[in-house]
Design an enzyme around this catalytic site. Sequence first.
Site, PDB file in Angstrom:
ATOM      1  CB  SER A   1     -25.618  37.178 -41.522  1.00  0.00           C
ATOM      2  OG  SER A   1     -24.503  36.318 -41.593  1.00  0.00           O
TER       3      SER A   1
ATOM      4  CB  ALA B   1     -16.472  31.751 -54.950  1.00  0.00           C
TER       5      ALA B   1
ATOM      6  CE  LYS C   1     -25.103  29.434 -36.211  1.00  0.00           C
ATOM      7  NZ  LYS C   1     -25.636  29.177 -37.540  1.00  0.00           N
TER       8      LYS C   1
ATOM      9  CB  ALA D   1     -23.947  30.685 -49.854  1.00  0.00           C
ATOM     10  CG  PHE D   2     -20.746  33.670 -45.204  1.00  0.00           C
ATOM     11  CD1 PHE D   2     -21.754  34.622 -45.087  1.00  0.00           C
ATOM     12  CD2 PHE D   2     -19.731  33.671 -44.268  1.00  0.00           C
ATOM     13  CE1 PHE D   2     -21.745  35.566 -44.060  1.00  0.00           C
ATOM     14  CE2 PHE D   2     -19.714  34.605 -43.233  1.00  0.00           C
ATOM     15  CZ  PHE D   2     -20.715  35.551 -43.125  1.00  0.00           C
TER      16      PHE D   2
ATOM     17  NE  ARG E   1     -13.214  22.744 -53.894  1.00  0.00           N
ATOM     18  CZ  ARG E   1     -13.441  21.757 -53.045  1.00  0.00           C
ATOM     19  NH1 ARG E   1     -12.439  21.189 -52.416  1.00  0.00           N
ATOM     20  NH2 ARG E   1     -14.664  21.353 -52.801  1.00  0.00           N
TER      21      ARG E   1
HETATM   22  N1  NDP Z   1     -24.410  30.560 -46.087  1.00  0.00           N
HETATM   23  C1  NDP Z   1     -24.646  31.348 -45.027  1.00  0.00           C
HETATM   24  O1  NDP Z   1     -25.744  31.921 -44.892  1.00  0.00           O
HETATM   25  C2  NDP Z   1     -23.595  31.552 -43.980  1.00  0.00           C
HETATM   26  C3  NDP Z   1     -22.498  30.725 -43.891  1.00  0.00           C
HETATM   27  N2  NDP Z   1     -21.571  30.897 -42.898  1.00  0.00           N
HETATM   28  C4  NDP Z   1     -20.453  29.978 -42.748  1.00  0.00           C
HETATM   29  O2  NDP Z   1     -19.577  30.106 -43.845  1.00  0.00           O
HETATM   30  C5  NDP Z   1     -18.911  28.856 -44.072  1.00  0.00           C
HETATM   31  C6  NDP Z   1     -19.033  28.526 -45.554  1.00  0.00           C
HETATM   32  O3  NDP Z   1     -20.404  28.365 -45.807  1.00  0.00           O
HETATM   33  P1  NDP Z   1     -21.067  28.625 -47.227  1.00  0.00           P
HETATM   34  O4  NDP Z   1     -20.346  29.637 -48.015  1.00  0.00           O
HETATM   35  O5  NDP Z   1     -22.501  28.854 -46.982  1.00  0.00           O
HETATM   36  O6  NDP Z   1     -20.855  27.191 -47.880  1.00  0.00           O
HETATM   37  P2  NDP Z   1     -21.059  26.751 -49.397  1.00  0.00           P
HETATM   38  O7  NDP Z   1     -21.340  25.302 -49.345  1.00  0.00           O
HETATM   39  O8  NDP Z   1     -22.036  27.643 -50.066  1.00  0.00           O
HETATM   40  O9  NDP Z   1     -19.635  27.024 -50.061  1.00  0.00           O
HETATM   41  C7  NDP Z   1     -18.457  26.431 -49.614  1.00  0.00           C
HETATM   42  C8  NDP Z   1     -17.351  26.862 -50.539  1.00  0.00           C
HETATM   43  O10 NDP Z   1     -16.124  26.322 -50.046  1.00  0.00           O
HETATM   44  C9  NDP Z   1     -15.477  25.642 -51.121  1.00  0.00           C
HETATM   45  N3  NDP Z   1     -14.715  24.524 -50.567  1.00  0.00           N
HETATM   46  C10 NDP Z   1     -15.166  23.427 -49.938  1.00  0.00           C
HETATM   47  N4  NDP Z   1     -14.147  22.652 -49.557  1.00  0.00           N
HETATM   48  C11 NDP Z   1     -13.018  23.280 -49.976  1.00  0.00           C
HETATM   49  C12 NDP Z   1     -11.644  22.959 -49.902  1.00  0.00           C
HETATM   50  N5  NDP Z   1     -11.232  21.842 -49.292  1.00  0.00           N
HETATM   51  N6  NDP Z   1     -10.739  23.807 -50.457  1.00  0.00           N
HETATM   52  C13 NDP Z   1     -11.157  24.922 -51.072  1.00  0.00           C
HETATM   53  N7  NDP Z   1     -12.463  25.288 -51.193  1.00  0.00           N
HETATM   54  C14 NDP Z   1     -13.369  24.453 -50.641  1.00  0.00           C
HETATM   55  C15 NDP Z   1     -16.579  25.164 -52.033  1.00  0.00           C
HETATM   56  O11 NDP Z   1     -16.022  24.955 -53.307  1.00  0.00           O
HETATM   57  P3  NDP Z   1     -16.658  23.922 -54.351  1.00  0.00           P
HETATM   58  O12 NDP Z   1     -17.880  24.621 -54.899  1.00  0.00           O
HETATM   59  O13 NDP Z   1     -15.570  23.750 -55.353  1.00  0.00           O
HETATM   60  O14 NDP Z   1     -16.999  22.675 -53.613  1.00  0.00           O
HETATM   61  C16 NDP Z   1     -17.524  26.369 -51.963  1.00  0.00           C
HETATM   62  O15 NDP Z   1     -17.109  27.386 -52.830  1.00  0.00           O
HETATM   63  C17 NDP Z   1     -19.617  27.825 -43.168  1.00  0.00           C
HETATM   64  O16 NDP Z   1     -18.827  27.577 -42.036  1.00  0.00           O
HETATM   65  C18 NDP Z   1     -20.896  28.519 -42.748  1.00  0.00           C
HETATM   66  O17 NDP Z   1     -21.330  28.129 -41.455  1.00  0.00           O
HETATM   67  C19 NDP Z   1     -21.684  31.914 -42.021  1.00  0.00           C
HETATM   68  C20 NDP Z   1     -22.741  32.789 -42.092  1.00  0.00           C
HETATM   69  C21 NDP Z   1     -23.773  32.674 -43.065  1.00  0.00           C
HETATM   70  O1  13P Z   2     -24.886  30.688 -39.931  1.00  0.00           O
HETATM   71  C1  13P Z   2     -25.896  30.920 -40.529  1.00  0.00           C
HETATM   72  C2  13P Z   2     -26.833  31.968 -40.085  1.00  0.00           C
HETATM   73  O2  13P Z   2     -26.220  32.876 -39.240  1.00  0.00           O
HETATM   74  C3  13P Z   2     -26.265  30.086 -41.698  1.00  0.00           C
HETATM   75  O3  13P Z   2     -26.889  28.979 -41.222  1.00  0.00           O
HETATM   76  P1  13P Z   2     -26.819  27.585 -41.992  1.00  0.00           P
HETATM   77  O4  13P Z   2     -25.361  27.233 -42.149  1.00  0.00           O
HETATM   78  O5  13P Z   2     -27.566  26.658 -41.096  1.00  0.00           O
HETATM   79  O6  13P Z   2     -27.490  27.787 -43.305  1.00  0.00           O
END
Ligand code: NDP
Ligand code: 13P
Length: 322
Positions: free
Chosen positions: A132, A8, A185, A10-11, A31
């Site tokens: 995105s 939970a 990228k 950002a993505f 978690r």
């Molecule tokens: N944000 C964006 O705009 C985009 C992100 N993505 C991709 O999505 C993926 C996640 O990114 P994003 O959501 O932004 O990251 P965040 O840092 O916002 O969130 C990561 C989440 O993963 C949880 N987490 C981390 N480690 C573990 C673990 N070992 N076990 C269980 N949960 C864990 C964190 O929990 P806790 O809070 O407890 O640490 C947190 O809820 C990345 O690979 C990113 O590249 C893709 C497109 C867009």
């Molecule tokens: O993957 C993403 C845009 O498509 C998000 O980029 P960042 O992880 O660099 O914030």
Amino acid sequence: MRIGIAGAGAFGTALAVTLAQAGQAVTLWARDAEAVEEMRRTRRVARLPEIELPEGIEPVSELSSLFACDTILMALPAQATRVFVTEHAGALAGKVLVACAKGIDLHSLTGQTAIISEAVPSATPALLTGPSFAADIARGLPTALTLACADDGCGAALQQALSTPTLRLYRSADVIGAELGGALKNVIAIACGACIGAGLGDSARAALMTRGFAEMQRLAASLGAAPETLMGLSGFGDLVLTCSSELSRNYRYGLALGRGEAFDSHMTVEGAATARAVTDLAAARGLDLPISAVTARMVAGDLTPLQALDALINRPLKEERE
Ligand SMILES: NC(=O)C1=CN([C@@H]2O[C@H](COP(=O)(O)OP(=O)(O)OC[C@H]3O[C@@H](n4cnc5c(N)ncnc54)[C@H](OP(=O)(O)O)[C@@H]3O)[C@@H](O)[C@H]2O)C=CC1
Ligand SMILES: O=C(CO)COP(=O)(O)O
């Protein structure tokens, strides 16, 4: 299709929001039980504070609720996926697992779907990737992504189920190409951020994006990707977005490197680990990927941005197509 989302952040939250607004019931797993309790109470999450969670989202911290779903979107950071799917391989058997993270696993030097297949051979792996920002998706701004799956039937079903009025999914069977575009990228985005942060200018950034894209194509081709996949949303599209917007964490991390400033170590910056993985892959395959190599060295603190520039601009002259 009963949809669960692991992570939970950002993505994961943004995907849950757009799906729930389109009428899907979504189980959103995190978690941290206290954080989930807070989410239930306030209908907000820390990483997207301005967004209210629609009713269709059920925040949970019990894994059993997540594992009751037949389709799970894996929205953890890329380096956390392997441990998660390995630890829970039994409960994940037979499920459709959609990798949403963008990174190469440092341990195995493979992409997210290969990690899933190795840990859970009976699962059907798929990938959701492309340009995105989570905040854009959650705010209902128009977005187009790639849904990649080697199984055409499953890919079509996922494309249908995960598309919403504001999120348009294109289908691809080239999972390797799609995941490499999204992972590589981020490395180039760090380099571009460092370039701008160090005051080297927009022309230099354009050169880095273009020659960085050539590196992405070179490595992807050597790993079996179709060239046209890299030209699409998951490659070129995401490269343009991430290298040009301060909403990107990878770009902002690069900016901080370029300015010699500290950066929040709790922030998810996928390109940092992937730069190392790319260096290892390039060495193993005898590939020349100079921008990725200097980026890995900047991330490790072995090179300043100006030293990186010096190393790149003084390389022997060559043909552009090489
Ligand atoms: N944000 C964006 O705009 C985009 C992100 N993505 C991709 O999505 C993926 C996640 O990114 P994003 O959501 O932004 O990251 P965040 O840092 O916002 O969130 C990561 C989440 O993963 C949880 N987490 C981390 N480690 C573990 C673990 N070992 N076990 C269980 N949960 C864990 C964190 O929990 P806790 O809070 O407890 O640490 C947190 O809820 C990345 O690979 C990113 O590249 C893709 C497109 C867009
Ligand atoms: O993957 C993403 C845009 O498509 C998000 O980029 P960042 O992880 O660099 O914030």
